[in-house]
Design a protein around this motif. Structure first.
Motif, mmCIF file in Angstrom:
data_model
loop_
_atom_site.group_PDB
_atom_site.id
_atom_site.type_symbol
_atom_site.label_atom_id
_atom_site.label_comp_id
_atom_site.label_asym_id
_atom_site.label_seq_id
_atom_site.Cartn_x
_atom_site.Cartn_y
_atom_site.Cartn_z
ATOM 1 N N TYR A 19 37.952 37.677 29.944
ATOM 2 C CA TYR A 19 36.994 37.155 30.925
ATOM 3 C C TYR A 19 35.667 36.903 30.225
ATOM 4 O O TYR A 19 35.393 37.467 29.170
ATOM 5 C CB TYR A 19 36.804 38.158 32.074
ATOM 6 C CG TYR A 19 38.090 38.466 32.795
ATOM 7 C CD1 TYR A 19 38.591 37.597 33.773
ATOM 8 C CD2 TYR A 19 38.839 39.592 32.467
ATOM 9 C CE1 TYR A 19 39.783 37.866 34.413
ATOM 10 C CE2 TYR A 19 40.033 39.865 33.098
ATOM 11 C CZ TYR A 19 40.512 38.998 34.068
ATOM 12 O OH TYR A 19 41.707 39.256 34.698
ATOM 13 N N GLU A 20 34.833 36.083 30.853
ATOM 14 C CA GLU A 20 33.505 35.788 30.311
ATOM 15 C C GLU A 20 32.691 37.073 30.186
ATOM 16 O O GLU A 20 32.789 37.952 31.044
ATOM 17 C CB GLU A 20 32.757 34.841 31.263
ATOM 18 C CG GLU A 20 33.152 33.379 31.123
ATOM 19 C CD GLU A 20 32.763 32.817 29.763
ATOM 20 O OE1 GLU A 20 31.581 32.841 29.418
ATOM 21 O OE2 GLU A 20 33.679 32.383 29.027
ATOM 22 N N GLY A 21 31.867 37.137 29.138
ATOM 23 C CA GLY A 21 30.987 38.305 28.981
ATOM 24 C C GLY A 21 31.821 39.555 28.769
ATOM 25 O O GLY A 21 33.039 39.551 28.894
ATOM 26 N N GLY A 22 31.160 40.648 28.449
ATOM 27 C CA GLY A 22 31.903 41.906 28.277
ATOM 28 C C GLY A 22 32.607 41.961 26.937
ATOM 29 O O GLY A 22 33.102 40.955 26.424
ATOM 30 N N ARG A 23 32.663 43.169 26.386
ATOM 31 C CA ARG A 23 33.284 43.359 25.082
ATOM 32 C C ARG A 23 34.805 43.226 25.185
ATOM 33 O O ARG A 23 35.417 43.684 26.141
ATOM 34 C CB ARG A 23 32.902 44.753 24.587
ATOM 35 C CG ARG A 23 33.590 45.143 23.313
ATOM 36 C CD ARG A 23 33.201 46.536 22.878
ATOM 37 N NE ARG A 23 34.300 47.126 22.127
ATOM 38 C CZ ARG A 23 34.363 48.388 21.782
ATOM 39 N NH1 ARG A 23 33.391 49.215 22.112
ATOM 40 N NH2 ARG A 23 35.386 48.851 21.103
ATOM 41 N N LYS A 24 35.395 42.594 24.177
ATOM 42 C CA LYS A 24 36.853 42.445 24.160
ATOM 43 C C LYS A 24 37.476 43.669 23.465
ATOM 44 O O LYS A 24 37.058 44.050 22.369
ATOM 45 C CB LYS A 24 37.266 41.160 23.421
ATOM 46 C CG LYS A 24 36.658 39.882 24.013
ATOM 47 C CD LYS A 24 37.008 39.678 25.481
ATOM 48 C CE LYS A 24 36.337 38.461 26.090
ATOM 49 N NZ LYS A 24 34.942 38.691 26.480
ATOM 50 N N LYS A 32 34.499 39.696 17.774
ATOM 51 C CA LYS A 32 33.779 38.588 18.443
ATOM 52 C C LYS A 32 34.163 37.228 17.873
ATOM 53 O O LYS A 32 34.244 36.234 18.579
ATOM 54 C CB LYS A 32 32.262 38.772 18.242
ATOM 55 C CG LYS A 32 31.549 39.505 19.325
ATOM 56 C CD LYS A 32 30.025 39.346 19.121
ATOM 57 C CE LYS A 32 29.271 40.415 19.882
ATOM 58 N NZ LYS A 32 28.275 41.119 19.082
ATOM 59 N N ASP A 54 34.167 45.601 31.384
ATOM 60 C CA ASP A 54 33.113 45.150 32.299
ATOM 61 C C ASP A 54 32.083 46.271 32.419
ATOM 62 O O ASP A 54 32.330 47.278 33.088
ATOM 63 C CB ASP A 54 33.737 44.844 33.667
ATOM 64 C CG ASP A 54 32.695 44.394 34.686
ATOM 65 O OD1 ASP A 54 31.482 44.631 34.445
ATOM 66 O OD2 ASP A 54 33.072 43.816 35.714
ATOM 67 N N THR A 86 39.187 43.036 28.655
ATOM 68 C CA THR A 86 37.732 42.864 28.685
ATOM 69 C C THR A 86 37.085 44.067 29.361
ATOM 70 O O THR A 86 37.502 44.470 30.449
ATOM 71 C CB THR A 86 37.354 41.572 29.452
ATOM 72 O OG1 THR A 86 38.054 40.475 28.872
ATOM 73 C CG2 THR A 86 35.855 41.308 29.357
ATOM 74 N N ASP A 126 37.360 36.051 19.199
ATOM 75 C CA ASP A 126 37.161 35.635 20.589
ATOM 76 C C ASP A 126 36.622 34.203 20.618
ATOM 77 O O ASP A 126 37.098 33.352 21.370
ATOM 78 C CB ASP A 126 36.186 36.618 21.261
ATOM 79 C CG ASP A 126 36.040 36.357 22.751
ATOM 80 O OD1 ASP A 126 36.967 35.767 23.343
ATOM 81 O OD2 ASP A 126 35.008 36.752 23.333
#
Length: 578
Positions: free
Chosen positions: A332-337, A305, A321, A319, A308
């Motif tokens: 992308y926004e949100g979601g675990r990398k 995180k 979703d 990412t 990120d």
């Protein structure tokens, strides 16, 4: 550059060798968006080590049985030659980045013995106050010198039949590859590349090699962290990304970064400069921590995180979703990398597979033997990047000296033989065999129960290890295809064997479910199907032996003498000899 007249030591020679390869092979520079280089490096040659030991009368404490901490204190109180001060200041002006202080001993990375990772590597932050930086550098050099005489090093010397007082140490001062992100400094990714792959899967070949890649500093890989494994010739075939569950459980969640002070102290005087290299340096605070025998005291383990937030995941992350239950390449926004390296491996953002292939081929060709290469890379937002080669050494693993041709061993001497095995090396200390009592009445409906029984045997046999044999795919999530064990249930197995049954035919899995663990622990994986004449399994011998313990579906037998396990990773041949 070098300071002094003595030897460069093993790592120093390796770096000079890499630099030479880069200069002689312009094809490494053929990509417009990639530079290939070694970090700016100065080697403090071995003659300074001799002078330091003699001038400060350190031999008696060094060769004594004193605890590591006491040896370190004596070395920190000693004095480096003042003549070095001007050279160090020149180096600071040239690098303007944190500095890695690495050991380069005469024995390290030599062609005939494995000496990697025995001595210390310290990292010091770049500070505006050059006198404080000098003080820290002096402490780091002395701590590296001291690490030659720590208990582990002495034990290792004895084990490899070397004499400790013949060991001499050069020290490498090298810019740390990376970028400053707030209070932390780290590269986009690091990697270790080996020109032999003893666990090829799918259409990979042993001689195509294997790379382990990770976000952040390379110490994470060396410490056994969760890395991404990929063959440079098959960049689209990444086992860890093949299933959602694997991608979420078997990829990196943490990484290492160098902690650097946000408000470096200002000022300093020439008087302080001479003290920085002098003997009255207290083993004092460095970036808020004190010098210790642990060379990673200022390296922090951070969550993905954080990278990120720092905007440092471009080209190396996907990412997840959770709404759609899919993993999408890119950020992308949100979601675990998920650290998937998708941009640099599959989408051609940066020519990483090509650079890995060339580095491995040139390194192995020039050294005329298999090699291991350490590397690091900084990627930029526009798709350009700087690829650094940090270290090269021959692969000399004592396990890898396999003298005999396994195909010449008579079938009558074998308990097991596989023509489709993973792993490499020799083991001669396992006498226990745990096997599933699979006969003509075998049904896969019992597989969940069998998994529970095996876990009990594993717990009892965990100190010494054992050979595990059973039908179908080990660790399959579908109990109709094999026994649904998890890794902790079979963690003490030294060799895991998949056998075929007449009424129970499953395509061999090559142990994909446990792949990370097999490779990390060097466990062998045999596939045998005696129905098709593929390999040997003398189950009749095991059935005739008295059981040490027996459950409804599983038997444990013990041989009077240890069995000899031999695996040839280059030919995928494996035998267990009686």
């Amino acid at each position: 550059a070098r300071i002094g007249e003595g030897s460069l030591g093993g790592k120093g020679r390796g770096l000079a060798f890499l630099d030479n390869i880069i200069k002689r092979h312009p094809e490494l520079g053929q990509y417009a968006n990639a530079t290939v280089q070694i970090p700016k490096t100065v080697v403090l040659c071995t003659d300074f080590f001799d002078q330091f030991m003699d001038d400060n009368n350190l031999w008696s404490i060094a060769l004594s049985d004193a605890p590591d901490e006491i040896i370190l204190q004596h070395f920190l109180r000693a004095q480096l030659p003042d003549a070095l001060i001007a050279d160090f200041f020149t180096f600071f002006d040239a690098v303007k980045s944190p500095i890695a202080v690495r050991s380069s001993s005469l024995l390290e990375d030599s062609h005939y013995q494995p000496f990697a990772g025995i001595y210390a590597t310290y990292m010091i932050p770049y500070l505006d106050d050059q006198y404080e930086m000098l003080r820290q550098l002096a402490c780091a050099i002395k701590a590296v010198y001291a690490s030659v005489y720590y208990r582990d090093s002495k034990a290792y010397m004895t084990a490899t039949q070397n004499v400790i007082d013949q060991e001499k140490m050069a020290v490498i001062l090298q810019e740390v590859v990376g970028r400053q992100h707030g209070a932390y400094y780290y590269p986009t990714f690091s990697g270790v590349l080996r020109s032999l792959n003893y666990y090829p899967i799918g259409d990979e070949k042993t001689e195509e090699g294997i790379a382990s890649l990770a976000l952040g500093l390379g110490k994470y890989i060396v410490d056994g962290g969760q890395t991404l494994r990929v063959s440079p010739y098959h960049p689209r075939q990444v086992l860890q990304m093949s299933e959602m569950e694997l991608a979420l459980s078997q990829t990196q969640t943490r990484f290492y970064a160098l902690e650097t002070p946000l408000n470096p102290t200002e000022g300093g005087t020439a008087d302080q400069a001479s003290r920085g290299v002098a003997k009255d340096v207290a083993p004092g605070a460095v970036a808020g921590a004190s010098w210790s025998t642990d060379d990673g005291f200022n390296i922090k383990s951070l969550r993905v995180k954080q990278a990120d937030k720092d905007g440092a995941l471009g080209g190396i992350a996907s990412t997840y979703d959770p709404v759609d239950g899919v993993i999408r390449d890119g950020i992308y926004e949100g979601g675990r990398k998920v650290i998937s390296f998708c941009g640099v491996l599959q989408h051609g953002v940066f020519p990483l597979p090509e650079l890995l292939q060339m580095s491995m081929k040139l390194g192995a060709d020039e050294m005329r033997r298999p090699v291991e290469i350490e590397l690091a890379c900084n990627l930029n937002a526009d798709g350009t990047g700087d690829f650094y080669l940090l270290q090269i050494r021959p692969i000399v693993d004592s396990k890898e000296m396999l003298g005999e041709d396994l195909q010449k061993i008579a079938d009558s001497d074998c308990l097991l033989r596989s023509h489709n095995s993973l792993g490499h090396g020799i083991s001669e200390d396992v006498a226990d065999v745990v096997y599933v009592k699979a006969d003509d009445n075998f049904t896969a409906a019992n597989n969940p129960q069998i998994a529970t029984e095996i876990e009990l045997f594993n717990r009892r046999l965990s100190p010494g290890g054992y050979i595990l044999i059973g039908p179908g795919r080990w660790g399959s999530s579908d109990p109709w295809l094999g026994i649904p064990v998890k890794w902790p249930h079979i963690s003490a197995a030294r060799v895991i064997v998949e056998t075929g049954l007449k009424n129970f035919r499953v395509d061999p899995s090559q142990g994909t479910h446990f792949f990370q663990n097999l490779t990390s622990f060097g466990v062998g994986y045999f596939t045998i199907d005696t129905n098709t004449g593929d390999g040997i399994f003398r189950k009749d011998l095991l059935d005739d032996m008295p059981a040490v313990e027996e459950t409804e579906h599983v038997r444990h037998v013990r041989f009077a003498h240890p069995l000899k396990i031999m695996m040839d990773g280059k030919k995928q041949e494996g035998v267990v000899m009686l």
